[in-house]
Design an enzyme around this catalytic site. Structure first.
Site, PDB file in Angstrom:
ATOM      1  N   GLY A  15      25.458  44.704  20.784  1.00  0.00           N
ATOM      2  CA  GLY A  15      26.141  45.997  20.921  1.00  0.00           C
ATOM      3  C   GLY A  15      26.619  46.532  19.578  1.00  0.00           C
ATOM      4  O   GLY A  15      26.720  45.800  18.590  1.00  0.00           O
ATOM      5  N   ARG A  19      33.757  51.717  18.650  1.00  0.00           N
ATOM      6  CA  ARG A  19      35.183  52.015  18.486  1.00  0.00           C
ATOM      7  C   ARG A  19      35.781  51.404  17.220  1.00  0.00           C
ATOM      8  O   ARG A  19      36.897  51.743  16.833  1.00  0.00           O
ATOM      9  CB  ARG A  19      35.965  51.551  19.720  1.00  0.00           C
ATOM     10  CG  ARG A  19      35.859  52.546  20.868  1.00  0.00           C
ATOM     11  CD  ARG A  19      36.530  52.028  22.117  1.00  0.00           C
ATOM     12  NE  ARG A  19      35.708  51.035  22.800  1.00  0.00           N
ATOM     13  CZ  ARG A  19      36.156  50.250  23.770  1.00  0.00           C
ATOM     14  NH1 ARG A  19      37.403  50.301  24.153  1.00  0.00           N
ATOM     15  NH2 ARG A  19      35.338  49.377  24.346  1.00  0.00           N
ATOM     16  N   GLN A  79      17.067  42.286  20.772  1.00  0.00           N
ATOM     17  CA  GLN A  79      17.101  43.278  21.845  1.00  0.00           C
ATOM     18  C   GLN A  79      17.026  44.643  21.148  1.00  0.00           C
ATOM     19  O   GLN A  79      18.004  45.105  20.582  1.00  0.00           O
ATOM     20  CB  GLN A  79      18.407  43.153  22.642  1.00  0.00           C
ATOM     21  CG  GLN A  79      18.447  44.055  23.861  1.00  0.00           C
ATOM     22  CD  GLN A  79      19.827  44.161  24.479  1.00  0.00           C
ATOM     23  OE1 GLN A  79      20.843  43.982  23.819  1.00  0.00           O
ATOM     24  NE2 GLN A  79      19.870  44.469  25.772  1.00  0.00           N
ATOM     25  N   GLY A  84      21.719  46.948  28.353  1.00  0.00           N
ATOM     26  CA  GLY A  84      22.656  46.258  29.235  1.00  0.00           C
ATOM     27  C   GLY A  84      22.688  44.752  29.032  1.00  0.00           C
ATOM     28  O   GLY A  84      21.787  44.157  28.432  1.00  0.00           O
ATOM     29  N   ASP A 113      32.402  38.788  20.741  1.00  0.00           N
ATOM     30  CA  ASP A 113      33.577  39.494  20.208  1.00  0.00           C
ATOM     31  C   ASP A 113      34.894  38.964  20.747  1.00  0.00           C
ATOM     32  O   ASP A 113      35.880  39.678  20.785  1.00  0.00           O
ATOM     33  CB  ASP A 113      33.446  40.994  20.501  1.00  0.00           C
ATOM     34  CG  ASP A 113      33.396  41.289  21.995  1.00  0.00           C
ATOM     35  OD1 ASP A 113      33.408  40.342  22.794  1.00  0.00           O
ATOM     36  OD2 ASP A 113      33.344  42.478  22.355  1.00  0.00           O
ATOM     37  N   ASN A 396      38.467  33.071 -25.916  1.00  0.00           N
ATOM     38  CA  ASN A 396      37.264  32.342 -25.497  1.00  0.00           C
ATOM     39  C   ASN A 396      35.994  33.168 -25.607  1.00  0.00           C
ATOM     40  O   ASN A 396      34.907  32.640 -25.485  1.00  0.00           O
ATOM     41  CB  ASN A 396      37.436  31.850 -24.059  1.00  0.00           C
ATOM     42  CG  ASN A 396      37.755  32.974 -23.083  1.00  0.00           C
ATOM     43  OD1 ASN A 396      38.318  33.998 -23.457  1.00  0.00           O
ATOM     44  ND2 ASN A 396      37.395  32.783 -21.837  1.00  0.00           N
ATOM     45  N   SER A 415      54.552  29.348 -31.011  1.00  0.00           N
ATOM     46  CA  SER A 415      54.459  30.564 -30.207  1.00  0.00           C
ATOM     47  C   SER A 415      53.468  31.541 -30.810  1.00  0.00           C
ATOM     48  O   SER A 415      53.239  31.542 -32.027  1.00  0.00           O
ATOM     49  CB  SER A 415      55.829  31.244 -30.128  1.00  0.00           C
ATOM     50  OG  SER A 415      56.677  30.446 -29.352  1.00  0.00           O
ATOM     51  N   ALA A 433      54.306  29.094 -35.716  1.00  0.00           N
ATOM     52  CA  ALA A 433      54.352  30.333 -34.943  1.00  0.00           C
ATOM     53  C   ALA A 433      53.374  31.347 -35.544  1.00  0.00           C
ATOM     54  O   ALA A 433      53.206  31.421 -36.758  1.00  0.00           O
ATOM     55  CB  ALA A 433      55.757  30.910 -34.947  1.00  0.00           C
TER      56      ALA A 433
HETATM   57  C1  UD1 Z   1      30.886  43.448  30.433  1.00  0.00           C
HETATM   58  C2  UD1 Z   1      30.741  43.082  31.901  1.00  0.00           C
HETATM   59  C3  UD1 Z   1      32.080  43.236  32.577  1.00  0.00           C
HETATM   60  C4  UD1 Z   1      33.133  42.412  31.903  1.00  0.00           C
HETATM   61  C5  UD1 Z   1      33.185  42.722  30.438  1.00  0.00           C
HETATM   62  C6  UD1 Z   1      34.066  41.753  29.717  1.00  0.00           C
HETATM   63  C7  UD1 Z   1      28.448  43.697  32.451  1.00  0.00           C
HETATM   64  C8  UD1 Z   1      27.604  44.677  33.149  1.00  0.00           C
HETATM   65  N1  UD1 Z   1      29.758  43.925  32.493  1.00  0.00           N
HETATM   66  O1  UD1 Z   1      31.252  44.821  30.424  1.00  0.00           O
HETATM   67  O2  UD1 Z   1      31.978  42.852  33.937  1.00  0.00           O
HETATM   68  O3  UD1 Z   1      34.393  42.638  32.506  1.00  0.00           O
HETATM   69  O4  UD1 Z   1      31.870  42.628  29.840  1.00  0.00           O
HETATM   70  O5  UD1 Z   1      34.243  42.144  28.394  1.00  0.00           O
HETATM   71  O6  UD1 Z   1      27.975  42.712  31.935  1.00  0.00           O
HETATM   72  N2  UD1 Z   1      25.588  43.560  24.832  1.00  0.00           N
HETATM   73  C9  UD1 Z   1      24.322  43.346  24.354  1.00  0.00           C
HETATM   74  N3  UD1 Z   1      23.327  44.158  24.757  1.00  0.00           N
HETATM   75  C10 UD1 Z   1      23.523  45.171  25.623  1.00  0.00           C
HETATM   76  C11 UD1 Z   1      24.832  45.392  26.108  1.00  0.00           C
HETATM   77  C12 UD1 Z   1      25.844  44.565  25.700  1.00  0.00           C
HETATM   78  O7  UD1 Z   1      24.110  42.418  23.569  1.00  0.00           O
HETATM   79  O8  UD1 Z   1      22.554  45.854  25.946  1.00  0.00           O
HETATM   80  C13 UD1 Z   1      26.670  42.676  24.386  1.00  0.00           C
HETATM   81  C14 UD1 Z   1      27.733  43.396  23.598  1.00  0.00           C
HETATM   82  O9  UD1 Z   1      27.458  43.345  22.196  1.00  0.00           O
HETATM   83  C15 UD1 Z   1      28.974  42.603  23.949  1.00  0.00           C
HETATM   84  C16 UD1 Z   1      28.680  42.076  25.345  1.00  0.00           C
HETATM   85  O10 UD1 Z   1      27.294  42.163  25.516  1.00  0.00           O
HETATM   86  O11 UD1 Z   1      29.137  41.471  23.111  1.00  0.00           O
HETATM   87  C17 UD1 Z   1      29.402  42.877  26.418  1.00  0.00           C
HETATM   88  O12 UD1 Z   1      28.956  44.207  26.338  1.00  0.00           O
HETATM   89  P1  UD1 Z   1      29.908  45.402  26.705  1.00  0.00           P
HETATM   90  O13 UD1 Z   1      29.177  46.676  26.554  1.00  0.00           O
HETATM   91  O14 UD1 Z   1      31.209  45.260  26.001  1.00  0.00           O
HETATM   92  O15 UD1 Z   1      30.109  45.121  28.258  1.00  0.00           O
HETATM   93  P2  UD1 Z   1      31.138  45.810  29.165  1.00  0.00           P
HETATM   94  O16 UD1 Z   1      30.571  47.072  29.678  1.00  0.00           O
HETATM   95  O17 UD1 Z   1      32.450  45.859  28.493  1.00  0.00           O
HETATM   96 CA    CA Z   2      33.482  45.056  26.296  1.00  0.00          CA
END
Ligand code: UD1
Ligand code: CA
Length: 484
Positions: A15, A19, A79, A84, A113, A396, A415, A433
């Site tokens: 991800g 933010r 990825q 997702g 994270d 030096n 000194s 000195a």
């Molecule tokens: C996800 C969970 C949610 C949970 C929350 C906890 C899902 C659908 N939802 O939500 O239930 O409460 O984490 O923090 O899993 N990432 C990827 N590739 C992607 C999407 C995300 O590697 O395509 C990684 C992100 O970098 C991150 C982690 O997956 O480290 C979670 O992704 P994030 O988008 O924060 O998930 P949430 O929607 O917060």
């Molecule tokens: Ca999250």
């Protein structure tokens, strides 16, 4: 039953972390001397998994390079588009398959994270998962504000049935304060199959790994939720405010470990330490102090106030105040500061004193020697029992190359000396000195280089008539004539 060695830990780190508003990928931001991803990998490593897979996507060159430095044997799965969490896990499964690995046994899934995550919490999750014989066990947590998280949904009998994402949840489901941490233990073989059955038919149009719970349950497998006792461990960092809060919590944890080990931390709120810092018994860390990298503070040593030490060793009983040091070795019973700067390669042997406004770089100061005031020591070997006079410079650098200065045992330099390297002052030698030492001084000799002093009488009254200096001189002369 104790936790087995997992077949794999999969860490999702593809991800963007929008933010954070940063050029740097979120998982590479650091707290307490380690990246967010590094903290998660350290917790994962405590499980001794057979393999670690990190899913990278956004800024993957930077993340991959960092991984090479901290966990070179991790497998990276790319990825390309962040479709997702379920899609990300599928990429991990496929990357392993491409290496001929078919998962079986327990697989742990985490995000990159959550820097406060502990290895023992993951171990508790794996144990609960294996004891229950589950297909998947979700690590859940109760939080005061569940907004944004996936909710742990239970039926009328309290049996865990599914995770529903915030965006897809009903009002009643949104009232649930038990959330999905995003960490799971899976049966590896079932995980490898279920990732191909996730649909993107939901509010976000993404493949959710969370849907695996209802799918596996629908197939007749057991699913479970294991509640984390400390919710801070599962809270992800999404912005810089949360980054600061995570740093504060982790720092408090690290300081507690030092205090339980017998070190005094006078003001935990203004003391910052990195994960690898160590402090011996009866060490005292005064306020406003930062100990970074692999800094080690010996037994009974006092560090601070207002001191920053990075990768520095402080010997037993040493005292270091108002000092900045990097890659320095401070021996036992040494005193440093206030206001000293020790740079890489500074090595102070037992009982040395380095005083105020003294900078030392790439130099050895021998046992019991003193460099008390206003001095730069660069590229020098100073023997034992030496005293370096105030306000001296080890010259030096000739503008092209650096050279060394050697000062013999028990030398006493005056000194305001300049040691123009390369040069040697012999054992037991003295210098006057203001000496500019350009040539070697034999043992036991006195070196002087300043010419004899010449006074030009009446110069100020002639050249600066009427000034306060000239008037003061006139008064002094009149007074001394009256005395006669
Ligand atoms: C996800 C969970 C949610 C949970 C929350 C906890 C899902 C659908 N939802 O939500 O239930 O409460 O984490 O923090 O899993 N990432 C990827 N590739 C992607 C999407 C995300 O590697 O395509 C990684 C992100 O970098 C991150 C982690 O997956 O480290 C979670 O992704 P994030 O988008 O924060 O998930 P949430 O929607 O917060
Ligand atoms: Ca999250």
């Amino acid at each position: 039953m104790s936790a087995s060695r997992p077949a794999a830990v999969i860490v999702l780190a593809a991800g963007e972390g929008t933010r954070m508003k940063s050029r740097r990928p979120k998982v590479l931001h650091e707290i307490c001397g380690r990246s967010l991803l590094g903290h998660v990998l350290a917790a994962a490593a405590e499980l001794e998994p057979e393999r670690t897979v990190v899913v990278v996507g956004h800024a993957r060159e930077q993340v991959t390079e960092h991984l090479k430095a901290i966990t070179p044997d991790a497998v990276t799965a790319v990825q390309e588009e962040q479709n997702g969490t379920g899609h990300a896990v599928r990429m991990a499964v496929e990357a392993l398959r491409a290496q001929g690995v078919e998962l079986s046994g327990t697989v742990v899934l985490t995000c990159g994270d959550t820097p406060l995550l502990r290895g023992e919490t993951l171990r508790g999750l794996v144990t609960a998962h294996e004891e229950a014989g589950n297909a998947v066990t979700v690590l859940s947590a109760r939080v005061p504000d569940p907004t944004g998280y996936g909710r742990v949904v239970r039926d009328a009998d309290g049996v865990f049935t599914a995770i529903v994402e915030h965006a897809d949840a009903t009002e009643a489901q949104r009232a649930v304060d038990e959330i999905n941490s995003g960490m799971y233990a899976f049966d590896g073989a079932l995980l490898s199959q279920v990732v191909h059955r996730l649909s993107a038919d939901n509010a976000k149009g993404e493949e959710y790994i969370t849907d695996a719970v209802a799918l596996l349950r629908g197939d007749g497998h057991r699913v479970g939720a294991h509640t984390a006792s400390d919710r801070t461990e599962v809270e992800g960092v999404n912005d810089r405010v949360q980054l600061a809060e995570a740093r504060r919590l982790l720092n408090a944890r690290l300081l507690e470990r030092l205090m339980r080990g017998g070190a005094t931390v006078v003001d935990p709120a203004s003391t910052w330490v990195d994960v690898d810092v160590e402090a011996g018994r009866d060490a005292v860390i005064e306020p406003q102090t930062q100990l970074q990298g692999r800094t080690v503070v010996g037994e009974g040593a006092q560090v601070g106030p207002s001191t920053v030490l990075c990768d520095t060793e402080v010997g037993e009983g040493a005292a270091v105040s108002h000092t900045v040091a990097r890659e320095a070795v401070i021996g036992a019973e040494v005193t440093v500061g206030p206001y000293a700067y020790l740079r890489p390669g500074a090595r102070l042997e037992r009982g040395v004193k380095v005083g105020t406004y003294v900078e030392v770089k790439n130099s050895v100061v021998g046992e019991g020697s003193k460099v008390p005031h206003l001095t730069y020591v660069g590229d020098a070997d100073i023997g034992r029992g030496v005293n370096i006079g105030a306000s001296s410079v080890f010259v030096n650098y000739d503008g092209v190359n650096k050279h060394r200065t050697v000062i013999g045992d028990h030398a006493r330099t005056g000194s305001d000396n300049m040691f123009v390297a390369p040069v040697r002052v012999g054992d037991g030698a003295y210098t006057g000195a203001g000496t500019v030492v350009r040539e070697d001084v034999p043992p036991g000799a006195l070196a002087v280089s300043a010419g004899s002093q010449r006074n030009i009488e009446g110069w100020v009254e002639r050249k600066r008539p009427g000034t306060p200096s000239a008037q003061a001189a006139e008064r002094a002369r009149a007074g001394s004539e009256e005395d006669r």
